[in-house]
Design an enzyme around this catalytic site. Structure first.
Site, mmCIF file in Angstrom:
data_model
loop_
_atom_site.group_PDB
_atom_site.id
_atom_site.type_symbol
_atom_site.label_atom_id
_atom_site.label_comp_id
_atom_site.label_asym_id
_atom_site.label_seq_id
_atom_site.Cartn_x
_atom_site.Cartn_y
_atom_site.Cartn_z
ATOM 1 N N LEU A 29 0.815 -1.214 0.000
ATOM 2 C CA LEU A 29 0.000 0.000 0.000
ATOM 3 C C LEU A 29 0.849 1.264 0.000
ATOM 4 O O LEU A 29 1.942 1.305 0.554
ATOM 5 C CB LEU A 29 -0.928 -0.021 1.223
ATOM 6 C CG LEU A 29 -1.820 -1.255 1.317
ATOM 7 C CD1 LEU A 29 -2.711 -1.184 2.547
ATOM 8 C CD2 LEU A 29 -2.678 -1.422 0.067
ATOM 9 N N HIS A 33 -3.613 4.332 -2.068
ATOM 10 C CA HIS A 33 -4.593 3.448 -1.415
ATOM 11 C C HIS A 33 -5.215 4.141 -0.202
ATOM 12 O O HIS A 33 -6.400 3.991 0.069
ATOM 13 C CB HIS A 33 -3.910 2.153 -0.939
ATOM 14 C CG HIS A 33 -3.361 1.310 -2.043
ATOM 15 N ND1 HIS A 33 -2.018 1.162 -2.280
ATOM 16 C CD2 HIS A 33 -3.992 0.545 -2.979
ATOM 17 C CE1 HIS A 33 -1.837 0.349 -3.306
ATOM 18 N NE2 HIS A 33 -3.006 -0.042 -3.750
ATOM 19 N N LYS A 144 -8.665 6.093 -10.154
ATOM 20 C CA LYS A 144 -8.711 6.396 -11.594
ATOM 21 C C LYS A 144 -7.354 6.185 -12.269
ATOM 22 O O LYS A 144 -7.248 6.304 -13.477
ATOM 23 C CB LYS A 144 -9.171 7.837 -11.798
ATOM 24 C CG LYS A 144 -10.649 8.030 -11.667
ATOM 25 C CD LYS A 144 -11.032 9.351 -12.287
ATOM 26 C CE LYS A 144 -12.370 9.833 -11.784
ATOM 27 N NZ LYS A 144 -12.569 11.254 -12.103
ATOM 28 N N LEU A 180 1.385 7.481 -8.237
ATOM 29 C CA LEU A 180 1.839 6.462 -7.283
ATOM 30 C C LEU A 180 1.350 5.088 -7.737
ATOM 31 O O LEU A 180 0.221 4.930 -8.180
ATOM 32 C CB LEU A 180 1.308 6.768 -5.883
ATOM 33 C CG LEU A 180 1.799 8.070 -5.239
ATOM 34 C CD1 LEU A 180 1.413 8.101 -3.758
ATOM 35 C CD2 LEU A 180 3.302 8.268 -5.387
#
Ligand code: PAF
Length: 277
Positions: A29, A33, A144, A180
């Site tokens: 993560l 996230h 997205k 990211l």
């Protein structure tokens, strides 16, 4: 925060919750996230994050084996972010038998990412439907950054009449603009510096379109040639309508420019939405 590995335990734990939201992940993560969690947390009594590296969505020569598995640090991150339940099943729990029933998404599964990763969206849709059945959330959220994945899953929920609201979250970027991604961890230091070129090329296209340029084929080609001249291997740079990623015409006002390109051994994807008035 409860860390649960089996479906039966999960069902018991969630049985008394008034509402459940699901953040499906493959772990490792990062702030992207955590943004998903922040967006749905206020809308639910119980927030579940699933962590499962789904073999079904990886091609035979892709990075399934080396995909980073970092459950311990992920759980620390999730605890700090206010997650209520981590569902971290092993492969046997998700696929106790060979998965013969699969979800075959619409034509959307064959273009762009689907053309370069055959079977990828079938694998994604199949595991997400299973996770939906296991968790039974009222809301699920997707970033997205994986634009096509978000559209495929939104369509799946609509066409199969699943009682789940699909929410999207904006892409989270590093200070220099790089989207990211868990796969950024594969980049060497020099590749990490170079990696922002993908975002910069998408931004250049976005600005050109906002300034009135409608020669989409030329813009796509220029960006591809530029990246490849710097050593990238570009799968596609594509300007599409946001609606089902149709080929964009000069009449479309809601566009998205998407790119996928390989830098060394790392394949990066990114996209930018473009709204024309
Ligand atoms: O976006 C991801 O991390 C994965 O594709 C998902 C949605 C968790 C399915 O494995």
């Amino acid at each position: 925060m409860d860390v649960i590995t089996t479906v039966s335990e999960l069902r018991k734990r969630l049985s008394y919750e008034k509402s459940v939201a699901l953040v499906p992940t493959m772990g490792n993560l990062h702030a992207g996230h955590i943004q998903l969690i922040k967006e749905v947390k206020p809308r639910t009594a119980c927030l579940v994050t699933s962590i499962f590296v789904n073999r079904l969505q990886f091609g035979p020569s892709e990075d399934f084996n080396r995909y980073p598995r970092t459950l311990e640090s992920d759980c620390q991150y999730l605890l700090d972010a206010g997650c209520d339940v981590v569902f971290a099943p092993n492969e046997q729990e998700i696929y106790p038998t060979v998965q013969e029933y699969t979800v075959d998404p619409s034509e959307l599964q064959h273009i762009l990412e689907g053309a370069f990763r055959p079977g990828h969206f079938r694998g994604v849709a199949t595991v997400v439907l299973k996770l939906f059945n296991m968790v039974q959330p009222q809301i699920a959220i997707f970033g997205k950054k994986d634009y096509q994945q978000y559209l495929v899953l939104k369509d799946m929920v609509a066409q199969l009449a699943l009682p789940i609201e699909i929410v999207s979250a904006e892409t989270v970027r590093a200070n220099d603009g790089l989207a990211l991604s868990s796969r950024n961890g594969y980049l060497t230091a020099s590749e990490r510096e170079e990696a922002i070129q993908l975002y910069q090329q998408l931004s250049t296209i976005k600005n050109a379109i906002l300034s009135g340029n409608r020669d989409y084929a030329h813009l796509e080609k220029m960006a591809t040639v530029f990246l490849n001249s710097r050593g990238w291997q570009t799968d596609y740079i594509a300007i599409r309508a946001q609606d089902h990623l149709r080929e964009a015409t000069a009449k479309d006002t809601r566009l998205v420019v998407l790119g996928a390109s390989k830098l060394g051994k790392t394949r990066l994807i990114d996209n930018l939405e473009i709204e024309l008035s």
